[in-house]
Design a protein around this motif. Structure first.
Motif, mmCIF file in Angstrom:
data_model
loop_
_atom_site.group_PDB
_atom_site.id
_atom_site.type_symbol
_atom_site.label_atom_id
_atom_site.label_comp_id
_atom_site.label_asym_id
_atom_site.label_seq_id
_atom_site.Cartn_x
_atom_site.Cartn_y
_atom_site.Cartn_z
ATOM 1 N N LEU A 53 39.385 22.303 68.535
ATOM 2 C CA LEU A 53 39.655 21.241 69.681
ATOM 3 C C LEU A 53 40.992 20.346 69.547
ATOM 4 O O LEU A 53 41.678 19.735 70.037
ATOM 5 C CB LEU A 53 38.485 21.041 70.983
ATOM 6 N N ASP A 54 39.873 18.943 68.495
ATOM 7 C CA ASP A 54 40.442 17.976 68.145
ATOM 8 C C ASP A 54 41.988 18.193 67.533
ATOM 9 O O ASP A 54 43.103 17.250 67.877
ATOM 10 C CB ASP A 54 39.640 17.221 67.237
ATOM 11 N N GLU A 55 42.400 19.355 66.325
ATOM 12 C CA GLU A 55 43.175 18.962 66.059
ATOM 13 C C GLU A 55 44.567 19.553 67.925
ATOM 14 O O GLU A 55 45.537 19.186 67.416
ATOM 15 C CB GLU A 55 43.876 20.871 65.053
ATOM 16 N N ALA A 56 44.099 20.660 68.496
ATOM 17 C CA ALA A 56 44.599 20.432 69.939
ATOM 18 C C ALA A 56 44.945 19.349 70.562
ATOM 19 O O ALA A 56 45.862 19.615 71.209
ATOM 20 C CB ALA A 56 43.979 21.736 70.228
ATOM 21 N N GLY A 57 43.639 18.740 69.880
ATOM 22 C CA GLY A 57 44.071 17.028 71.317
ATOM 23 C C GLY A 57 43.300 17.260 72.224
ATOM 24 O O GLY A 57 44.343 16.871 73.174
ATOM 25 N N ILE A 58 42.231 17.827 71.909
ATOM 26 C CA ILE A 58 41.467 17.905 73.751
ATOM 27 C C ILE A 58 40.078 18.035 72.732
ATOM 28 O O ILE A 58 39.475 18.192 71.774
ATOM 29 C CB ILE A 58 41.341 19.584 73.542
ATOM 30 N N ALA A 59 39.341 16.373 73.713
ATOM 31 C CA ALA A 59 38.148 15.582 73.542
ATOM 32 C C ALA A 59 37.170 16.369 73.817
ATOM 33 O O ALA A 59 37.322 17.546 74.596
ATOM 34 C CB ALA A 59 38.464 14.446 74.007
ATOM 35 N N SER A 60 36.140 16.711 73.100
ATOM 36 C CA SER A 60 35.260 17.287 73.901
ATOM 37 C C SER A 60 33.783 16.876 72.670
ATOM 38 O O SER A 60 33.834 15.509 71.924
ATOM 39 C CB SER A 60 35.454 18.702 72.445
ATOM 40 N N GLY A 61 32.775 17.112 73.040
ATOM 41 C CA GLY A 61 31.974 16.890 73.229
ATOM 42 C C GLY A 61 30.786 18.240 72.687
ATOM 43 O O GLY A 61 30.821 18.997 72.909
ATOM 44 N N ARG A 62 29.429 17.675 71.117
ATOM 45 C CA ARG A 62 28.492 17.832 71.381
ATOM 46 C C ARG A 62 26.795 17.837 70.920
ATOM 47 O O ARG A 62 26.834 16.841 71.285
ATOM 48 C CB ARG A 62 28.680 18.965 69.835
ATOM 49 N N ALA A 63 26.044 18.726 72.195
ATOM 50 C CA ALA A 63 25.200 18.325 72.056
ATOM 51 C C ALA A 63 23.892 19.657 72.256
ATOM 52 O O ALA A 63 24.493 20.357 72.213
ATOM 53 C CB ALA A 63 24.925 17.608 73.760
ATOM 54 N N LEU A 64 22.455 18.964 71.381
ATOM 55 C CA LEU A 64 21.800 20.009 71.395
ATOM 56 C C LEU A 64 21.728 21.183 72.500
ATOM 57 O O LEU A 64 21.960 20.759 73.275
ATOM 58 C CB LEU A 64 20.333 19.566 70.923
ATOM 59 N N ASP A 65 21.790 22.153 72.592
ATOM 60 C CA ASP A 65 20.953 23.446 74.063
ATOM 61 C C ASP A 65 19.993 23.564 73.606
ATOM 62 O O ASP A 65 19.286 24.793 73.953
ATOM 63 C CB ASP A 65 21.912 24.509 73.497
ATOM 64 N N GLY A 66 19.011 22.812 74.124
ATOM 65 C CA GLY A 66 17.789 23.038 74.450
ATOM 66 C C GLY A 66 16.921 22.771 72.758
ATOM 67 O O GLY A 66 17.671 22.393 71.640
ATOM 68 N N ALA A 67 15.843 23.405 73.098
ATOM 69 C CA ALA A 67 14.599 23.113 72.047
ATOM 70 C C ALA A 67 14.552 24.197 70.875
ATOM 71 O O ALA A 67 14.256 25.360 71.922
ATOM 72 C CB ALA A 67 13.502 22.420 72.272
ATOM 73 N N SER A 68 15.251 25.238 70.105
ATOM 74 C CA SER A 68 15.187 26.243 69.256
ATOM 75 C C SER A 68 14.565 25.521 68.054
ATOM 76 O O SER A 68 15.665 24.921 67.691
ATOM 77 C CB SER A 68 16.740 27.261 69.887
#
Length: 259
Positions: free
Chosen positions: A43-58
């Motif tokens: 996504l970054d290479e395509a010029g789209i800002a994104s975020g990543r976060a933990l998806d619950g506790a696993s």
């Protein structure tokens, strides 16, 4: 204590900023760390800002990837072109982790072929530029044959989808990799089919200019809200200070008593 009015105003304004800044659309969830990182990079290479976060506790941890609501359509187009997130084929650990208590020889052989196919596909997908790999094995069952009848030979077919004009892999190396992992499999019996992936969609320049700041279009609305709220907060603080100063100036100064 006279500054309490400024503090009282600041709390709801900051809460509004945090709330608006957190307006994001979930693009994918439940991703392993590696796949989430690959998606964020694409996504970054395509010029789209994104975020990543933990998806619950696993355990192991899983992640979710989010983008601005205005970027969802373009982000999905990038994911489709890149084949993301990738479906990891089951390997030996996943295939033989569960099964019937007393598997038949035919079932055991089919599970072994599926496990070896998954392991080989994982290895091929590690090649830079390969988007997807599938390995199909034909492992003949041992038969009771006469001495003058040659045994059936195993065969393999490999499907590789890659990015770019030229295949990023060497067919001879892939044949050696597959043949070396399967007993009695010769390189001549390994067929490789390469498919070039559709080019990544050309997205228009996604930068929006807000004063001296250039941000992606999906983040422009959020930045405007943050800047506007910050400006309003500063104005309220200045007004509160003016009120405090005026109140202090209106209080008569008591002269010291004469002796």
């Amino acid at each position: 204590m006279r500054f309490s009015s400024a503090v009282t105003v600041r709390v709801p304004v900051l809460a509004l900023v945090v709330l608006l800044a957190g307006c994001e659309a979930e693009l994918a969830a439940g991703l392993p760390d590696e796949q989430a990182g690959v998606l964020v990079v694409a996504l970054d290479e395509a010029g789209i800002a994104s975020g990543r976060a933990l998806d619950g506790a696993s355990d192991p941890p899983r992640y979710r990837v989010t983008v601005a609501p205005d970027d969802v359509a373009d982000a999905l187009a990038v994911m489709r072109a890149e084949g993301l997130p990738r479906q990891v084929p089951p390997g030996l650990a996943e295939t033989f982790g569960e099964g019937s208590l007393v598997p038949t020889p035919t079932e055991e052989r089919a599970r072994l072929a599926a496990a070896l196919s998954g392991e080989l596909a994982r290895s091929i997908e590690e090649i830079d530029g390969v988007l997807l790999a599938r390995v199909h094995l034909a492992l003949p069952e041992p038969l009771t044959l006469s001495l003058d009848t040659p045994p059936p030979e195993p065969r393999a077919s490999v499907l590789i989808r890659y990015r770019g004009e030229v295949a990023p892999y060497d067919e001879g190396a892939v044949r050696r990799l597959v043949a070396g992992a399967i007993e009695h499999l010769s390189e001549a019996n390994v067929a490789i089919v390469g498919v070039r992936s559709a080019p990544r969609p050309e997205l228009e320049r996604r930068l929006a200019q807000i004063g001296p700041i250039a941000v992606t279009r999906g983040s422009a609305s959020t930045l405007k809200v943050v800047l506007g709220a910050s400006f309003a907060l500063n104005v309220l603080v200045v007004l509160a200070l003016v009120v405090v100063v005026r109140r202090r100036a209106a209080v008569p100064v008591e002269e010291p008593a004469k002796k």
